[in-house]
Design an enzyme around this catalytic site. Sequence first.
Site, PDB file in Angstrom:
ATOM      1  N   TYR A  54       0.843  -1.214   0.000  1.00 14.12           N
ATOM      2  CA  TYR A  54       0.000   0.000   0.000  1.00 14.12           C
ATOM      3  C   TYR A  54       0.874   1.259   0.000  1.00 14.12           C
ATOM      4  O   TYR A  54       0.363   2.352  -0.219  1.00 14.12           O
ATOM      5  CB  TYR A  54      -0.918   0.048   1.224  1.00 14.12           C
ATOM      6  CG  TYR A  54      -1.950  -1.042   1.327  1.00 14.12           C
ATOM      7  CD1 TYR A  54      -2.141  -1.986   0.311  1.00 14.12           C
ATOM      8  CD2 TYR A  54      -2.762  -1.135   2.460  1.00 14.12           C
ATOM      9  CE1 TYR A  54      -3.090  -2.990   0.434  1.00 14.12           C
ATOM     10  CE2 TYR A  54      -3.720  -2.136   2.584  1.00 14.12           C
ATOM     11  CZ  TYR A  54      -3.871  -3.062   1.573  1.00 14.12           C
ATOM     12  OH  TYR A  54      -4.812  -4.047   1.709  1.00 14.12           O
ATOM     13  N   HIS A 112       0.587 -11.567   2.013  1.00 19.97           N
ATOM     14  CA  HIS A 112      -0.486 -10.893   1.269  1.00 19.97           C
ATOM     15  C   HIS A 112      -1.205 -11.821   0.275  1.00 19.97           C
ATOM     16  O   HIS A 112      -2.430 -11.801   0.174  1.00 19.97           O
ATOM     17  CB  HIS A 112       0.092  -9.669   0.548  1.00 19.97           C
ATOM     18  CG  HIS A 112      -0.903  -8.583   0.327  1.00 19.97           C
ATOM     19  ND1 HIS A 112      -0.543  -7.258   0.228  1.00 19.97           N
ATOM     20  CD2 HIS A 112      -2.249  -8.602   0.173  1.00 19.97           C
ATOM     21  CE1 HIS A 112      -1.634  -6.525   0.024  1.00 19.97           C
ATOM     22  NE2 HIS A 112      -2.669  -7.313  -0.009  1.00 19.97           N
TER      23      HIS A 112
END
Length: 282
Positions: A54, A112
């Site tokens: 991010y 992730h």
Amino acid sequence: MTKQMKIPLIKLHDGHQISALGFGTYTLKGKAGVEVMLRALNNGYRMLDSAFNYENEGAVGEAFRQSGLERKEVFITSKLPGRHHEYKTAAETIEESLYRMQLDYLDLYLIHWPNPKQGLYVEAWQALIDAQKNGLIKSIGVSNFLPEHIDTLQRETGILPVINQIELHPYFNQAQQRDYDQSKQILTMAWSPLGRGSDVMQNQVLQHIAQELNYSVPQVILRWQYQLGVIPIPKASSDKNQVANQEIFEFSLSDEQVQQINQLTRPEGRIRNQDPAIYEEF
């Protein structure tokens, strides 16, 4: 008046506790991102969900510092990117996440995506296990892992994740994955809980239930997830929505209403067709 007393805590199978509702930080960056996250903390949220990819770990750490809250009061999550699954790189990435956030430890760290074609997720998992042993991470988990991937982690390391964060919304309710997670005492967390970019807000079934209860469609969806035993992590920029999302603990859906929402799921319900069996994220 903040509502931080309203968010219940749920126990993870490693003994730590997590908020039943978190705050998503995807796309929140820089000064503007810090301001949104800081308002979320001021409005009562105690869990911030981030990821290395991010590119906002620094902003998350800064929002926490500006909040004036004690470290133990805020549950902070980040995630390991697919390109860093090799053991040494994974270990360095965890350290880098902490340096970026200027924290001594993370409450939760997730892989992730499994990236099965690369075949390195067991190595990555071992790096998380060791980082946990070394006190850098309190709890370790995964994101977007299918039963076959979690079975492999258990077989190879003997250690199960405490969380599996997956795409989950009314058009893709992940019933089988949720059942599997529950069978392993793994809590399911929902990303894109409100079906980002889909037409779920206009769905007539959801609108009808919202009218019956005198709450909004987003509140109905988040409450549905809570009643399924799922932890949603919606992102909300306005104070109004940040507070409204926490009002889900003030009402409940009937069994019939839960079933009506369950029936909205679609076989091809993923927002971007990101199937963890084949999707590769770097």
